[in-house]
Design a protein around this motif. Structure first.
Motif, PDB file in Angstrom:
ATOM      1  N   HIS A 265      54.523  38.154  31.262  1.00 13.22           N
ATOM      2  CA  HIS A 265      54.871  38.177  29.842  1.00 13.22           C
ATOM      3  C   HIS A 265      56.031  39.148  29.584  1.00 13.22           C
ATOM      4  N   LYS A 269      54.419  42.244  24.957  1.00 12.70           N
ATOM      5  CA  LYS A 269      53.043  41.856  25.256  1.00 12.70           C
ATOM      6  C   LYS A 269      52.448  42.729  26.351  1.00 12.70           C
ATOM      7  N   SER A 273      48.961  45.409  26.406  1.00 11.96           N
ATOM      8  CA  SER A 273      47.856  45.361  27.370  1.00 11.96           C
ATOM      9  C   SER A 273      47.768  46.633  28.206  1.00 11.96           C
ATOM     10  N   ASN A 391      49.972  40.053  36.454  1.00 13.80           N
ATOM     11  CA  ASN A 391      49.153  39.082  35.727  1.00 13.80           C
ATOM     12  C   ASN A 391      47.663  39.381  35.848  1.00 13.80           C
ATOM     13  N   ARG A 392      47.234  39.776  37.026  1.00 12.07           N
ATOM     14  CA  ARG A 392      45.813  40.123  37.194  1.00 12.07           C
ATOM     15  C   ARG A 392      45.452  41.342  36.350  1.00 12.07           C
ATOM     16  N   HIS A 393      46.331  42.327  36.308  1.00  9.55           N
ATOM     17  CA  HIS A 393      46.089  43.509  35.485  1.00  9.55           C
ATOM     18  C   HIS A 393      46.068  43.136  33.998  1.00  9.55           C
ATOM     19  N   TYR A 394      46.967  42.239  33.620  1.00  9.33           N
ATOM     20  CA  TYR A 394      47.087  41.826  32.208  1.00  9.33           C
ATOM     21  C   TYR A 394      45.804  41.164  31.713  1.00  9.33           C
ATOM     22  N   HIS A 395      45.094  40.464  32.608  1.00 11.05           N
ATOM     23  CA  HIS A 395      43.898  39.714  32.208  1.00 11.05           C
ATOM     24  C   HIS A 395      42.614  40.364  32.721  1.00 11.05           C
ATOM     25  N   SER A 396      42.647  41.678  32.984  1.00 13.51           N
ATOM     26  CA  SER A 396      41.522  42.275  33.710  1.00 13.51           C
ATOM     27  C   SER A 396      40.488  42.974  32.833  1.00 13.51           C
ATOM     28  N   VAL A 400      42.128  46.299  29.005  1.00 13.42           N
ATOM     29  CA  VAL A 400      43.179  45.607  28.264  1.00 13.42           C
ATOM     30  C   VAL A 400      42.856  45.619  26.774  1.00 13.42           C
ATOM     31  N   GLN A 401      41.581  45.363  26.431  1.00 12.71           N
ATOM     32  CA  GLN A 401      41.184  45.386  25.021  1.00 12.71           C
ATOM     33  C   GLN A 401      41.352  46.788  24.435  1.00 12.71           C
ATOM     34  N   SER A 404      45.035  47.427  23.909  1.00 15.04           N
ATOM     35  CA  SER A 404      45.511  46.712  22.735  1.00 15.04           C
ATOM     36  C   SER A 404      45.087  47.427  21.457  1.00 15.04           C
TER      37      SER A 404
END
Length: 444
Positions: A265, A269, A273, A391-396, A400-401, A404
């Protein structure tokens, strides 16, 4: 279909080709022709000088076209390049004046290059329309001009104190850019042959002189240039490009149980994250890595020269069959990270980009255009592991929450004050509700 009908059709077909005999002859000639606009040799690794694909020309056409000097056959004879064409002969005359004492004359240079003609022609992606004499003259004239230019810049030979090519700064800046355009090259082995024939005492190698010349635009320590003093590049663009390649490119092999990497991203973005970008020191801006939630990127200066260099390096990688796609990968990374001028502003604030090109919006447009219509295999690139890990870190999950949440409510002073005010209001509301309930219970 009956026999009479088949006979009629056969007779009709024969009649057509008898009537159009000239057309048939023309088709037979085409069958024996070989492609000229994209020669059969263009797919071989020996071919290294290409016409830039039209798809790239449509986006960044001016960056591939010489501005003041033509080198090689693709732009030879164009009217707007005649000024320097006259000075090429002056440079050649000065070179011959120096070598005359050694018995080296013009005919010797022409004879020396003649055996290289066939091999030199095969370096070009299109069929060269010039005769043998015209082609050899071009190789000698352009090659000697480049060599003399490098020698004078490095003061290996003395330049005229009032030489307009050195006393007018705008001319030299365009030399730097024109000599790295993909369509504006001659084979390096031709340059090296002419260099050895006209070599001056105690001279550095041709590779060293060339890198010192380009170091006027991309300043690097001398010890970095010395590493490449014995390289055998295809041409000047290939030499400069190769000198920026990381010494050890990471080979990425995707495990069978892991999904393929995805494009990452943009900066805005990634920040939300919790992923950060930080500058770091490296010999080349191509060395990028990702550790503990941080993308480390060396600083890169974006100016007119670097834009031409990046675009032509990407075009070269897109055309040359045996060339690694390192610059293409780097261009794709920046295209991913940058969507808007705000993303460029962040990279400038973090000292990753030094902007000498124009506005932040112009830099964003440049990187977005550089990534258009290029072939890129994310599974087989030197940054594949970085794309995968980011990408794995971004969705881990939870962090991340939480990142954010912090970005939304604590990123600036005003957002923090607003969040604090909302929290205080919530506490007071709860307190008031509790007080009301307690009062009701006591009264009853």
């Amino acid at each position: 279909m009956d026999i009479n009908s088949q006979s009629h059709e056969k007779q009709h077909a024969i009649t057509i080709w008898e009537v159009n005999r000239d057309r048939l002859t023309a088709m037979q000639h085409k069958l024996s022709d070989t492609p000229k606009l994209l020669s059969v040799a263009a797919g071989r690794t020996t071919c290294s000088i290409f016409k830039v694909p039209q798809t790239l020309m449509n986006v960044n056409g001016k960056s591939y076209q010489p501005t003041i000097v033509s080198i090689g056959p693709f732009h030879h004879g164009q009217l707007h390049l005649e000024m320097i064409e006259e000075h090429k002969w002056r440079f050649l005359r000065e070179l011959l004046d120096r070598t005359e004492d050694k018995g080296m004359v013009l005919e010797d240079l022409l004879r020396a290059v003649q055996p290289l003609e066939v091999m030199a022609r095969e370096c070009y992606s299109t069929t060269i329309p010039y005769s043998t004499d015209e082609f050899i003259e071009m190789m000698v004239l352009d090659g000697c001009f480049i060599i003399e230019l490098f020698r004078k810049i490095s003061e290996v030979v003395k330049a005229d104190d009032f030489d307009p090519l050195f006393n007018m700064p705008w001319v030299f800046s365009f030399f730097l850019r024109d000599l790295i355009r993909l369509e504006n090259q001659i084979p390096f082995f031709v340059l090296e042959h002419l260099f050895e024939l006209t070599k001056t005492p105690n001279s550095p190698t041709l590779v060293t002189l060339a890198l010192r010349f380009f170091n006027k635009a991309v300043q690097r320590p001398e010890h970095v240039l010395e590493k490449y003093s014995n390289d055998k590049p295809k041409h000047l663009l290939d030499l400069l490009r190769s000198s920026f390649l990381p010494p050890e490119l990471e080979q990425f092999t995707k495990p069978d149980n892991r999904p393929p990497p995805h494009i990452i991203h943009n900066i805005s973005k990634l920040r939300r994250s919790g992923i950060k970008l930080k500058p770091w020191e490296a010999e080349t801006f191509l060395v990028v890595n990702f550790k503990h939630g941080v993308i480390h990127m060396p600083s890169i200066t974006i100016d007119d020269f670097m834009c031409v260099f990046l675009l032509n390096s990407v075009a070269y990688e897109q055309c040359h069959s045996g060339c690694s796609k390192v610059f293409t990968t780097y261009a794709t990374l920046l295209d991913c990270l940058i969507n808007t001028s705000r993303d460029v502003g962040l990279l400038c604030d973090w000292n990753i980009i030094e902007n000498y090109l124009g506005t932040e919006a112009e830099v964003a447009t440049f990187f977005n255009n550089m990534g258009k219509d290029v072939s890129f295999d994310i599974d087989d690139c030197y940054l594949a592991r970085l794309f995968d890990n980011v990408n794995r870190h971004y969705h881990s999950g939870f962090h991340v929450q939480w990142a954010s949440f912090r970005y939304t409510y604590f990123n600036t002073t005003w957002s923090f004050i607003s969040a604090l005010a909302a929290f205080v209001l919530l506490v007071l509301t709860v307190a008031q509700t509790v007080y009301t309930i307690l009062s009701y219970i006591r009264s009853s």
